[in-house]
Write a protein that holds these residues in place. Structure first.
Motif, short mmCIF file in Angstrom:
data_model
loop_
_atom_site.label_atom_id
_atom_site.label_comp_id
_atom_site.label_asym_id
_atom_site.label_seq_id
_atom_site.Cartn_x
_atom_site.Cartn_y
_atom_site.Cartn_z
N ASN A 10 0.83 -1.21 0.00
CA ASN A 10 0.00 0.00 0.00
C ASN A 10 0.86 1.25 0.00
OD1 ASN A 10 -2.39 -1.42 -0.01
ND2 ASN A 10 -2.60 -1.43 2.23
N ASP A 11 1.95 1.18 0.74
CA ASP A 11 2.87 2.32 0.80
C ASP A 11 3.46 2.61 -0.58
OD1 ASP A 11 4.20 4.30 2.43
OD2 ASP A 11 6.03 3.17 2.00
N ARG A 12 3.83 1.54 -1.28
CA ARG A 12 4.38 1.71 -2.63
C ARG A 12 3.33 2.26 -3.57
NH1 ARG A 12 6.88 -3.22 -1.27
NH2 ARG A 12 5.30 -4.39 -2.41
N LEU A 13 2.08 1.80 -3.41
CA LEU A 13 1.00 2.29 -4.26
C LEU A 13 0.80 3.79 -4.05
CD1 LEU A 13 -1.35 1.85 -6.21
CD2 LEU A 13 -2.77 1.23 -4.24
N LYS A 14 0.77 4.20 -2.77
CA LYS A 14 0.60 5.62 -2.48
C LYS A 14 1.75 6.44 -3.04
CE LYS A 14 -2.11 4.87 1.72
NZ LYS A 14 -2.12 4.96 3.21
N GLU A 15 2.95 5.89 -2.93
CA GLU A 15 4.13 6.57 -3.46
C GLU A 15 4.00 6.75 -4.98
OE1 GLU A 15 9.00 6.10 -3.72
OE2 GLU A 15 7.79 4.63 -2.64
N GLY A 16 3.52 5.71 -5.66
CA GLY A 16 3.33 5.80 -7.10
C GLY A 16 2.31 6.85 -7.48
N ILE A 17 1.22 6.89 -6.72
CA ILE A 17 0.18 7.89 -6.96
C ILE A 17 0.75 9.29 -6.80
CG2 ILE A 17 -1.98 8.84 -6.06
CD1 ILE A 17 -2.77 5.95 -5.35
N PHE A 18 1.49 9.47 -5.70
CA PHE A 18 2.10 10.77 -5.44
C PHE A 18 3.06 11.15 -6.54
CE2 PHE A 18 5.77 13.11 -3.82
CZ PHE A 18 5.15 14.29 -3.42
N MET A 19 3.86 10.19 -7.00
CA MET A 19 4.86 10.48 -8.02
C MET A 19 4.22 10.95 -9.31
SD MET A 19 7.91 10.10 -6.77
CE MET A 19 9.01 9.77 -8.13
N ILE A 20 3.16 10.29 -9.76
CA ILE A 20 2.50 10.69 -10.99
C ILE A 20 1.93 12.09 -10.86
CG2 ILE A 20 0.51 10.24 -12.48
CD1 ILE A 20 1.06 7.25 -12.13
N ALA A 21 1.25 12.36 -9.75
CA ALA A 21 0.69 13.69 -9.53
C ALA A 21 1.78 14.75 -9.47
CB ALA A 21 -0.14 13.69 -8.25
N GLU A 22 2.86 14.44 -8.78
CA GLU A 22 3.97 15.39 -8.65
C GLU A 22 4.65 15.62 -10.00
OE1 GLU A 22 6.68 18.10 -7.21
OE2 GLU A 22 4.78 17.39 -6.36
N HIS A 23 4.87 14.56 -10.74
CA HIS A 23 5.49 14.70 -12.06
C HIS A 23 4.62 15.52 -13.00
CE1 HIS A 23 8.11 10.85 -11.47
NE2 HIS A 23 8.55 11.87 -10.77
N LEU A 24 3.32 15.28 -12.96
CA LEU A 24 2.39 16.05 -13.79
C LEU A 24 2.48 17.53 -13.43
CD1 LEU A 24 0.08 16.00 -15.90
CD2 LEU A 24 -1.51 15.71 -13.99
N GLU A 62 -4.80 7.73 -12.16
CA GLU A 62 -4.12 8.62 -11.22
C GLU A 62 -3.76 9.94 -11.88
OE1 GLU A 62 -4.35 7.88 -8.29
OE2 GLU A 62 -4.77 5.74 -8.45
N ALA A 63 -3.28 9.86 -13.12
CA ALA A 63 -2.93 11.09 -13.84
C ALA A 63 -4.17 11.93 -14.11
CB ALA A 63 -2.22 10.74 -15.14
N ILE A 64 -5.23 11.29 -14.52
CA ILE A 64 -6.48 12.01 -14.82
C ILE A 64 -7.03 12.66 -13.56
CG2 ILE A 64 -8.88 11.72 -15.58
CD1 ILE A 64 -7.71 9.35 -17.35
N ASP A 65 -7.03 11.92 -12.47
CA ASP A 65 -7.53 12.46 -11.21
C ASP A 65 -6.66 13.60 -10.69
OD1 ASP A 65 -9.52 10.57 -11.40
OD2 ASP A 65 -8.67 9.21 -9.89
N ALA A 66 -5.40 13.64 -11.14
CA ALA A 66 -4.50 14.74 -10.77
C ALA A 66 -4.58 15.91 -11.73
CB ALA A 66 -3.06 14.23 -10.69
N GLY A 67 -5.42 15.79 -12.78
CA GLY A 67 -5.65 16.94 -13.66
C GLY A 67 -5.31 16.76 -15.12
N ALA A 68 -4.95 15.55 -15.54
CA ALA A 68 -4.68 15.30 -16.97
C ALA A 68 -6.01 15.05 -17.68
CB ALA A 68 -3.76 14.10 -17.13
N ALA A 69 -6.39 15.95 -18.56
CA ALA A 69 -7.69 15.84 -19.24
C ALA A 69 -7.57 15.27 -20.64
CB ALA A 69 -8.36 17.21 -19.29
N ASP A 70 -6.34 15.19 -21.16
CA ASP A 70 -6.11 14.72 -22.53
C ASP A 70 -5.14 13.55 -22.49
OD1 ASP A 70 -7.18 16.93 -24.75
OD2 ASP A 70 -6.82 17.75 -22.74
N GLY A 238 5.01 11.71 -22.02
CA GLY A 238 4.72 10.46 -21.35
C GLY A 238 5.68 10.14 -20.22
N THR A 239 6.95 9.89 -20.55
CA THR A 239 7.93 9.44 -19.57
C THR A 239 8.11 10.43 -18.42
OG1 THR A 239 9.10 8.21 -21.29
CG2 THR A 239 10.31 8.66 -19.27
N ALA A 240 8.06 11.72 -18.70
CA ALA A 240 8.24 12.72 -17.65
C ALA A 240 7.10 12.71 -16.65
CB ALA A 240 8.38 14.11 -18.27
N ILE A 241 5.96 12.13 -17.02
CA ILE A 241 4.82 12.03 -16.11
C ILE A 241 4.77 10.66 -15.44
CG2 ILE A 241 2.29 12.04 -15.93
CD1 ILE A 241 2.28 13.98 -18.35
#
Length: 247
Positions: A10-24, A62-70, A238-241
């Motif tokens: 679960n910790d790794r999952l949360k970290e992944g979620i955070f990373m995508i949002a932060e990268h975006l 996760e990316a969409i929920d963080a604001g990626a609309a396209d 892609g990769t940067a996100i």
């Protein structure tokens, strides 16, 4: 041990979620910084397409929920599976090379097709869009560097093709796309992006019947900041996100 393993997962999952949002967020900030270096007559907005090729639906959500609309996809079959299971309202972009025999599926699933690289393909898309009663938004791909490894229309043939696409009843030509060579020194992309913007401006001045040239799609993870500085108003990242692709 089981609970410890569950906690770590679960910790790794949360970290992944955070990373995508932060990268975006970081990509968006870099786009804003690049826009400040543009000349005054360039578009005020840049559309970020999050490229999800080889990334799973969970990462996409996760990316969409963080604001990626396209969302950008390269392959029809991969996009089809994701389209049917994603459960999010987004705009779908086809950014990869499109074979003529995939035109039927392309017009079914995608809102904007970036990679129209021949009039033969354009006619097939027009035919299939007509069957659906749809007017399909498209970009014409330009191979400005004339790389054998890339598709696209050469600059000297471009304006004839734009005229031809403009006459197709079920296609709506809305702009141009290009892919720069993968230079080791990313600054070498700048002259090509600059020239592409000049071509884009010229196309915008032509009084087409139905085309509305408003999008210039250029720039990916390694060069999108320079593309924005030189006038891109769509970038495909892609990769940067998401990090390295999952194969």
């Amino acid at each position: 041990m089981w609970r410890e393993g569950l906690y770590n997962a679960n910790d790794r999952l949360k970290e992944g979620i955070f990373m995508i949002a932060e990268h975006l967020h970081q990509v968006k900030q870099k786009i804003k910084a690049a826009m400040k270096k543009r000349t005054a007559d360039m578009d005020e907005n840049v559309l970020l397409v999050a490229v999800t090729k080889n990334h799973d639906v969970a990462a996409m959500r996760e990316a969409i929920d963080a604001g990626a609309a396209d969302i950008g996809e390269n392959r029809i079959q991969e996009a089809k599976k994701k389209y049917e299971t994603l459960g999010r309202d987004v705009t779908w972009h086809l950014i990869g090379h499109l074979q003529t025999n995939k035109a039927k599926q392309a017009v079914k699933y995608f809102d904007l097709i970036h990679s129209v690289d021949s009039f033969h393909l354009a006619k097939e898309l027009d035919k299939e869009a007509g069957k659906l009663g749809k007017v399909q938004d498209v970009l014409v791909q330009v191979n400005l560097a004339k790389e054998d490894s890339k598709s696209g229309v050469y600059e000297e043939d471009l304006f004839n093709m734009l005229d031809e696409v403009d006459e197709l009843a079920h296609l709506h030509l809305v702009g141009l796309m290009c892919i720069a060579p993968n230079y080791e020194n990313v600054e070498e992309c700048r002259p090509l992006f600059h020239r592409m913007y000049e071509i884009f401006q010229k196309a915008k001045e032509i009084p087409y019947q139905t085309a509305t040239i408003r999008y210039l799609s250029m720039g990916m993870t390694h060069d999108y900041a320079i593309a924005v500085e030189e006038g891109a108003n769509i970038v495909r990242v892609g990769t940067a996100i998401f990090g390295p692709r999952q194969y």
